[in-house]
Write a protein that holds these residues in place. Sequence first.
Motif, PDB file in Angstrom:
ATOM      1  N   MET A  74       0.369  39.845  -0.130  1.00 37.03           N
ATOM      2  CA  MET A  74       0.136  39.797   1.310  1.00 37.03           C
ATOM      3  C   MET A  74      -0.523  38.474   1.670  1.00 37.03           C
ATOM      4  N   TYR A  75       0.099  37.758   2.610  1.00 39.50           N
ATOM      5  CA  TYR A  75      -0.493  36.533   3.157  1.00 39.50           C
ATOM      6  C   TYR A  75      -1.159  36.929   4.465  1.00 39.50           C
ATOM      7  N   TYR A  76      -2.479  37.082   4.424  1.00 45.70           N
ATOM      8  CA  TYR A  76      -3.231  37.534   5.587  1.00 45.70           C
ATOM      9  C   TYR A  76      -3.849  36.319   6.251  1.00 45.70           C
ATOM     10  N   ARG A  77      -3.320  35.930   7.393  1.00 41.71           N
ATOM     11  CA  ARG A  77      -3.736  34.683   8.040  1.00 41.71           C
ATOM     12  C   ARG A  77      -4.618  34.945   9.270  1.00 41.71           C
ATOM     13  N   ARG A  78      -4.003  34.977  10.402  1.00 36.16           N
ATOM     14  CA  ARG A  78      -4.779  35.051  11.645  1.00 36.16           C
ATOM     15  C   ARG A  78      -4.120  36.000  12.645  1.00 36.16           C
ATOM     16  N   PRO A  79      -4.116  37.302  12.324  1.00 36.45           N
ATOM     17  CA  PRO A  79      -3.525  38.250  13.278  1.00 36.45           C
ATOM     18  C   PRO A  79      -4.330  38.303  14.567  1.00 36.45           C
ATOM     19  N   SER A  80      -3.646  38.678  15.629  1.00 32.67           N
ATOM     20  CA  SER A  80      -4.301  38.666  16.939  1.00 32.67           C
ATOM     21  C   SER A  80      -5.228  39.857  17.139  1.00 32.67           C
ATOM     22  N   GLY A  81      -5.099  40.876  16.317  1.00 27.02           N
ATOM     23  CA  GLY A  81      -5.951  42.050  16.478  1.00 27.02           C
ATOM     24  C   GLY A  81      -5.274  43.115  17.330  1.00 27.02           C
ATOM     25  N   PHE A  82      -5.801  44.296  17.238  1.00 25.03           N
ATOM     26  CA  PHE A  82      -5.214  45.422  17.952  1.00 25.03           C
ATOM     27  C   PHE A  82      -5.539  45.340  19.444  1.00 25.03           C
ATOM     28  N   SER A  83      -4.564  45.774  20.252  1.00 24.83           N
ATOM     29  CA  SER A  83      -4.763  45.746  21.700  1.00 24.83           C
ATOM     30  C   SER A  83      -4.160  46.997  22.313  1.00 24.83           C
ATOM     31  N   PHE A  84      -4.959  47.688  23.094  1.00 28.32           N
ATOM     32  CA  PHE A  84      -4.495  48.887  23.790  1.00 28.32           C
ATOM     33  C   PHE A  84      -4.839  48.716  25.278  1.00 28.32           C
ATOM     34  N   SER A  85      -4.321  47.648  25.859  1.00 20.47           N
ATOM     35  CA  SER A  85      -4.687  47.279  27.225  1.00 20.47           C
ATOM     36  C   SER A  85      -4.180  48.279  28.263  1.00 20.47           C
ATOM     37  N   HIS A  86      -3.223  49.124  27.889  1.00 18.37           N
ATOM     38  CA  HIS A  86      -2.701  50.111  28.835  1.00 18.37           C
ATOM     39  C   HIS A  86      -3.637  51.305  28.989  1.00 18.37           C
ATOM     40  N   LEU A  87      -4.671  51.361  28.132  1.00 21.17           N
ATOM     41  CA  LEU A  87      -5.618  52.470  28.196  1.00 21.17           C
ATOM     42  C   LEU A  87      -6.895  52.048  28.920  1.00 21.17           C
ATOM     43  N   ASP A  88      -7.649  53.009  29.404  1.00 24.75           N
ATOM     44  CA  ASP A  88      -8.941  52.686  30.006  1.00 24.75           C
ATOM     45  C   ASP A  88      -9.903  52.208  28.912  1.00 24.75           C
ATOM     46  N   GLY A  89     -10.983  51.555  29.303  1.00 19.07           N
ATOM     47  CA  GLY A  89     -11.867  50.873  28.359  1.00 19.07           C
ATOM     48  C   GLY A  89     -12.373  51.746  27.234  1.00 19.07           C
ATOM     49  N   GLN A  90     -12.890  52.915  27.550  1.00 23.97           N
ATOM     50  CA  GLN A  90     -13.466  53.782  26.528  1.00 23.97           C
ATOM     51  C   GLN A  90     -12.388  54.292  25.577  1.00 23.97           C
ATOM     52  N   THR A  91     -11.247  54.694  26.123  1.00 23.12           N
ATOM     53  CA  THR A  91     -10.146  55.195  25.298  1.00 23.12           C
ATOM     54  C   THR A  91      -9.564  54.078  24.439  1.00 23.12           C
ATOM     55  N   ALA A  92      -9.473  52.878  25.014  1.00 23.94           N
ATOM     56  CA  ALA A  92      -8.949  51.734  24.256  1.00 23.94           C
ATOM     57  C   ALA A  92      -9.856  51.411  23.080  1.00 23.94           C
ATOM     58  N   ARG A  93     -11.175  51.457  23.283  1.00 23.29           N
ATOM     59  CA  ARG A  93     -12.102  51.187  22.175  1.00 23.29           C
ATOM     60  C   ARG A  93     -11.920  52.208  21.057  1.00 23.29           C
ATOM     61  N   PHE A  94     -11.725  53.471  21.436  1.00 26.07           N
ATOM     62  CA  PHE A  94     -11.502  54.514  20.438  1.00 26.07           C
ATOM     63  C   PHE A  94     -10.200  54.243  19.673  1.00 26.07           C
ATOM     64  N   ALA A  95      -9.129  53.919  20.410  1.00 26.45           N
ATOM     65  CA  ALA A  95      -7.831  53.683  19.777  1.00 26.45           C
ATOM     66  C   ALA A  95      -7.878  52.476  18.847  1.00 26.45           C
ATOM     67  N   VAL A  96      -8.550  51.408  19.261  1.00 22.84           N
ATOM     68  CA  VAL A  96      -8.677  50.220  18.402  1.00 22.84           C
ATOM     69  C   VAL A  96      -9.385  50.574  17.104  1.00 22.84           C
ATOM     70  N   THR A  97     -10.452  51.369  17.230  1.00 20.64           N
ATOM     71  CA  THR A  97     -11.194  51.764  16.026  1.00 20.64           C
ATOM     72  C   THR A  97     -10.318  52.562  15.077  1.00 20.64           C
ATOM     73  N   GLN A  98      -9.543  53.504  15.603  1.00 19.36           N
ATOM     74  CA  GLN A  98      -8.663  54.302  14.744  1.00 19.36           C
ATOM     75  C   GLN A  98      -7.605  53.432  14.071  1.00 19.36           C
ATOM     76  N   ALA A  99      -7.059  52.476  14.821  1.00 15.82           N
ATOM     77  CA  ALA A  99      -6.044  51.585  14.255  1.00 15.82           C
ATOM     78  C   ALA A  99      -6.638  50.688  13.181  1.00 15.82           C
TER      79      ALA A  99
END
Length: 316
Positions: A74-99
Amino acid sequence: MTGTRPVLVVTNLDDPTTDLVVDELHDRGVPVVRFDSGDFPTTLSFEATITIDGVNGTLRTPTRTADLSRIRSMYYRRPSGFSFSHLDGQTARFAVTQARYGLGGVLASLPGCLYVNHPHRIGDAEFKPSGLAAAVDAGFLVPDTLFTSDPGAARAFIKRRASVICKPLSTPLYRIDGVSCTVEVLEVSAEEIDESVAGTVHLFQERIDKSADVRVTVIGDKVFCVRIDSDLLDWRTDYSRLTYTVVDPPPGITEALHAYLAHFRLVFGAFDFAIDRHGQWWFLECNSSGQWAWMEPETGLPMVAAMADLLERKMT
């Protein structure tokens, strides 16, 4: 691609360094599955099971399917990170953590996979205090460095030295008027220190009276040393003023490089050194996800081939 041993490449879409490596692997007939963690869950999916037989499962992109039990490297470089912008802030934070802990945890646990570098090890090595302490243990010369939020301590440190610089401990995305900017390394005087220093941690470091800089790129067992000449305090601020010369490392440097990487369990590192007026090399930092490919056309060093060799696991 489930019957082959592919290379996973995890990075953002705009990554010219990775483009060169992927092209080299394709030319060699080595299968590649490239994705950005930011693609999850829109265009990236996976399932993984962990049993007494280990990790099994599949990862799917729009064009590839990879058997997670058969990843070559695996060549692990510079991924942009998880994004759940379609969700509200609290739900998005939860989803990012699970991912992060779900997909991220699976990708960090692949059996028989060579990581360049392992994402957890990259995280460990990104802490500058840890990096400087490891550099001292490895045998490098390291400039006197102060980490503080105390203005008085900063002033006292600066007054005891001929010249001191201030630089960031990390370089997150920083934009001015929408334009991405580099946070420069700057010389600082005791008179410039005010109470704003108390707002967060700052890094102050004795400035080396340098004659040149050196970028050392270690790719597996290959060491590429390039001297960078300029009249700049921070050579990253103007690449047009740089000249490059391939050099050999002084005695002891190669051993220290490998000792440093072994400390963090890394197989790749982009090291920066300052050469003083007496020819001594001073360790400044090591970036475990650093850039390097721009130096190949400037020097003729076979760096892309070396990275492809490592990922192909075609090592001497």
